[in-house]
Design a protein around this motif. Structure first.
Motif, PDB file in Angstrom:
ATOM      1  N   ALA A   1       1.078  -1.161  -0.383  1.00 26.14           N
ATOM      2  CA  ALA A   1       0.374  -0.405  -0.089  1.00 26.14           C
ATOM      3  C   ALA A   1       1.010   1.411   0.113  1.00 26.14           C
ATOM      4  CB  ALA A   1      -1.009  -0.161   1.183  1.00 26.14           C
ATOM      5  N   SER A   2       2.175   1.360   0.605  1.00 26.91           N
ATOM      6  CA  SER A   2       3.038   2.634   0.118  1.00 26.91           C
ATOM      7  C   SER A   2       4.235   2.203   0.655  1.00 26.91           C
ATOM      8  CB  SER A   2       2.593   3.602   1.589  1.00 26.91           C
ATOM      9  OG  SER A   2       2.854   2.449   3.226  1.00 26.91           O
ATOM     10  N   ILE A   3       5.443   2.770   0.008  1.00 29.74           N
ATOM     11  CA  ILE A   3       6.611   2.250   0.242  1.00 29.74           C
ATOM     12  C   ILE A   3       7.361   3.689   0.849  1.00 29.74           C
ATOM     13  CG2 ILE A   3       8.159   1.693  -0.945  1.00 29.74           C
ATOM     14  CD1 ILE A   3       6.707  -0.325  -2.224  1.00 29.74           C
ATOM     15  N   CYS A   4       8.264   3.533   2.246  1.00 22.43           N
ATOM     16  CA  CYS A   4       9.059   4.873   2.612  1.00 22.43           C
ATOM     17  C   CYS A   4      10.234   4.560   2.831  1.00 22.43           C
ATOM     18  CB  CYS A   4       7.702   5.755   3.321  1.00 22.43           C
ATOM     19  SG  CYS A   4       8.836   6.907   4.025  1.00 22.43           S
ATOM     20  N   VAL A   5      11.206   5.487   2.859  1.00 19.29           N
ATOM     21  CA  VAL A   5      12.971   4.777   3.155  1.00 19.29           C
ATOM     22  C   VAL A   5      12.223   4.712   4.802  1.00 19.29           C
ATOM     23  CG1 VAL A   5      13.955   7.141   2.947  1.00 19.29           C
ATOM     24  CG2 VAL A   5      14.930   6.017   3.336  1.00 19.29           C
ATOM     25  N   LYS A   6      13.440   4.001   5.235  1.00 21.81           N
ATOM     26  CA  LYS A   6      13.470   4.153   7.112  1.00 21.81           C
ATOM     27  C   LYS A   6      13.993   5.695   7.351  1.00 21.81           C
ATOM     28  CE  LYS A   6      13.302  -0.899   7.489  1.00 21.81           C
ATOM     29  NZ  LYS A   6      13.934  -1.843   7.636  1.00 21.81           N
ATOM     30  N   ASP A   7      13.300   6.498   8.744  1.00 17.90           N
ATOM     31  CA  ASP A   7      14.359   7.295   9.119  1.00 17.90           C
ATOM     32  C   ASP A   7      15.205   6.876   9.171  1.00 17.90           C
ATOM     33  OD1 ASP A   7      11.978   8.216   8.846  1.00 17.90           O
ATOM     34  OD2 ASP A   7      11.802   8.458  11.351  1.00 17.90           O
ATOM     35  N   GLU A   8      15.735   6.005   9.218  1.00 11.44           N
ATOM     36  CA  GLU A   8      17.858   5.025  10.034  1.00 11.44           C
ATOM     37  C   GLU A   8      18.333   5.558   8.474  1.00 11.44           C
ATOM     38  OE1 GLU A   8      15.374   1.876  10.331  1.00 11.44           O
ATOM     39  OE2 GLU A   8      15.174   3.828  11.319  1.00 11.44           O
ATOM     40  N   LYS A   9      18.068   4.863   7.795  1.00  9.75           N
ATOM     41  CA  LYS A   9      18.556   4.554   6.320  1.00  9.75           C
ATOM     42  C   LYS A   9      18.920   6.595   5.778  1.00  9.75           C
ATOM     43  CE  LYS A   9      19.592   0.439   7.099  1.00  9.75           C
ATOM     44  NZ  LYS A   9      20.834  -0.102   7.008  1.00  9.75           N
ATOM     45  N   TYR A  10      17.959   6.959   5.853  1.00  9.34           N
ATOM     46  CA  TYR A  10      17.898   8.338   5.870  1.00  9.34           C
ATOM     47  C   TYR A  10      18.456   8.752   5.639  1.00  9.34           C
ATOM     48  CZ  TYR A  10      16.371  13.274   4.363  1.00  9.34           C
ATOM     49  OH  TYR A  10      15.749  14.174   4.035  1.00  9.34           O
ATOM     50  N   LEU A  11      18.904   8.855   7.638  1.00  7.48           N
ATOM     51  CA  LEU A  11      19.575   9.766   7.905  1.00  7.48           C
ATOM     52  C   LEU A  11      20.936   9.347   7.895  1.00  7.48           C
ATOM     53  CD1 LEU A  11      18.074  10.435  11.797  1.00  7.48           C
ATOM     54  CD2 LEU A  11      18.777  11.803   9.787  1.00  7.48           C
ATOM     55  N   GLU A  12      21.794   8.159   7.573  1.00  4.40           N
ATOM     56  CA  GLU A  12      22.593   7.476   7.340  1.00  4.40           C
ATOM     57  C   GLU A  12      22.813   7.503   6.096  1.00  4.40           C
ATOM     58  OE1 GLU A  12      23.931   3.018   5.904  1.00  4.40           O
ATOM     59  OE2 GLU A  12      23.218   2.767   7.836  1.00  4.40           O
TER      60      GLU A  12
END
Length: 546
Positions: free
Chosen positions: A473-484
């Motif tokens: 239904a939805s796909i989003c990058v994980k917060d920790e991977k975004y910050l990494e």
């Protein structure tokens, strides 16, 4: 499958039909004109929907539309574009001499090649002619919502759909559009940087930014002052002389490395190989490989990097010393590390500086009077026309509309406070089902932006397929991977020449907070990473039926 086009070159017969009207350019791009925008609240909001909404109708938006149709097999899409025509920067930018600094045989879609470019770097109107041929082939005008100004996009966590709000610049009609997926293709080099020194409002002559060109202005016999000496100025200045001005004074804000023109034999080779689709692809790959060989000079690495940097510096300085008048050497030849600013491939700029009507000064404007400008050294220069080649506001380009993501988080505000970023350049924090095509940190100092667009579209096709087929239904990058990704990118870029203390210059690659323009790795790495979706880095919300 690759399609090859043969252009009619009708754009050469009447370039005006391939240029935006000045008043329309000002209305859309000049923030001083935005007070004239009219929103009609007396009529109901128009509600529409599609599976895919593409915001931006330039190279990125058209590429995303082709990907949606060809690779995802989805034709239920809408293209939102603020101008009156698709084409993006190649419709909006019409200044004299406007052309890509990358050969068009590479600055074009891999699947949509041209067999008869008139030059290695054809003029703006020919580029737009090509774009319109692609648009016609995919019937994208029927899917376009032109003159659409997007104000806000909000993710509805109950429906896992985006709700896009905006209005029509011509009619004032408001609209609300619902879509399962958004492709943000708004681009970065869009909003012209203001040139607003003291007294600018008192100037009685003509003023224009290179990004909002007024073709009605007569330059003949006029005293012209050009602000800046980057890529656009290097194209504008030689062309201005064709309009027979009395004088052109160019004020250099910073120095740039200028490389020799692309060799003419490349055009001869193109004309020879263009008879075969395979030949065009082969030559495209050769140009890509040669360009990629410059990548080591951007990194603070070992012997190879130092050698490539030395070789390109030597090549540029030798060319400039040979072609630029000696009196301008100290003004124009840089001393910082090459690559810190975008390289300029010359066309006729350096030889043109021998024209007696041209003067180049390393001074800034501190005040504008009715018919003149005052410089930092106290001198006064008469001016009938001021042309600002002062670049673009990347911050406004990165977040041109409000983005409300998961948990009501205002991501556009987060970007303003922390700097724009996108995981692998494709996905942003708290923005499910939203793909950035040629997003933050996708630019390079040596490559074609169309290559970045195609890499982004390839990633979008792989991930969006799982949304459209009902797997997620939805796909989003994980917060920790975004910050990494953000932290790694900024660390690597600080070790490169891009607008850093190591590079020794200040450039549009970087602002005071972060470098959100340049890609931290090679283009080969970008291609490889774009093809490899790391599903473990993503938050995957399954549909109720899966």
């Amino acid at each position: 499958m690759t399609t090859t086009y043969t252009l009619s070159r009708e754009s050469h017969k009447d370039p005006n039909t391939f240029r935006i009207k000045y008043k329309d350019a000002k209305l859309v791009l000049d923030d001083r004109e935005q007070s004239k925008w009219y929103i009609d609240k007396s009529i109901p909001v128009k509600e529409t929907s599609s599976k895919v909404a593409i915001i931006g109708g330039g190279f990125s938006g058209i590429g995303a539309a082709m990907t949606t149709i060809n690779k995802l097999g989805e034709s239920d899409l809408v293209l939102f574009e603020k101008h009156e025509s698709l084409g993006g920067t190649w419709f909006a930018n019409t200044y004299p001499g406007c052309a890509s600094d990358i050969p068009a045989l590479w600055y074009s879609y891999t699947s949509e090649l041209v067999s008869n470019w008139s030059e290695l770097r054809p003029p703006q109107y020919e580029m737009l002619e090509y774009i319109r041929r692609v648009v016609d082939r995919y019937q994208l005008n029927s899917k376009a919502r032109l003159k659409s100004q997007i104000q806000q996009a909000t993710f509805n966590e109950k429906t896992n759909h985006w709700e896009i709000e905006g209005f029509n610049l011509a009619t004032g009609e408001r609209f609300k559009h619902t879509a399962q997926i958004i492709c943000n293709c708004s681009g970065g080099l869009v909003v012209p940087n203001k040139f607003a020194p003291k007294g600018m409002e008192t100037f009685k002559g003509d003023y224009m930014h290179s990004g909002i060109w007024d073709w009605s202005v007569d330059f003949k016999g006029k005293k012209v002052v050009v602000i800046g000496n980057g890529c656009s100025a290097a194209q504008v200045v030689p062309e201005l002389l064709k309009f027979e001005p009395e004088s052109v004074v160019q004020l250099v804000r910073s120095q740039h490395y200028i490389l020799p023109p692309h060799p003419r034999f490349l055009l001869y080779l193109y004309n020879l190989l263009s008879r075969w689709g395979f030949g065009l692809l082969l030559l495209r790959w050769i140009v890509m490989i040669v360009a990629e060989s410059r990548y080591p000079m951007y990194k603070d690495t070992g012997l190879v990097g130092r050698f490539v940097r030395w070789w390109n510096t030597r090549n540029s300085v030798r060319y400039m010393r040979k072609t630029v008048p000696k009196k301008f050497h100290d003004v124009l030849i840089p001393k910082y590390k090459i690559g810190c600013k975008r390289l300029i491939f010359d066309y006729v700029y350096c030889p043109t500086l021998h024209d007696p009507r041209i003067d180049v000064k390393a001074e800034q404007v501190v005040e504008v009077k009715e018919h003149s400008v005052i410089l930092t050294d106290g001198s006064e220069i008469q001016a009938d026309i001021i042309v600002a080649c002062t670049g673009y506001d990347l911050n406004k380009g990165a977040a041109p509309y409000k983005l409300i993501g998961r948990n009501g988080n205002d991501v556009s505000k987060y970007w303003k406070e922390n700097g724009p970023s996108a995981y692998e350049t494709f996905l942003a924090k708290d923005l499910p089902n939203l793909f950035l095509i040629a997003g933050p940190n996708s630019a390079s100092g040596h490559s074609s932006v169309v290559q970045a667009i195609e890499i982004s579209c390839g990633y979008y096709a792989k991930v969006a397929k799982k949304i459209l087929d009902g797997t997620y239904a939805s796909i989003c990058v994980k917060d920790e991977k975004y910050l990494e990704w953000f932290e790694t990118t900024q660390k690597l870029l600080k070790q490169s020449v891009f607008g850093t203390a190591y590079g020794g210059c200040v450039s549009w690659y970087s602002d005071a907070k972060v470098n959100f323009a340049a890609y931290p790795y090679s283009q080969i790495t970008y291609f490889r990473r774009g093809r490899n979706v790391k599903w473990d880095d993503l938050d995957l919300v399954k549909t109720k039926n899966s």
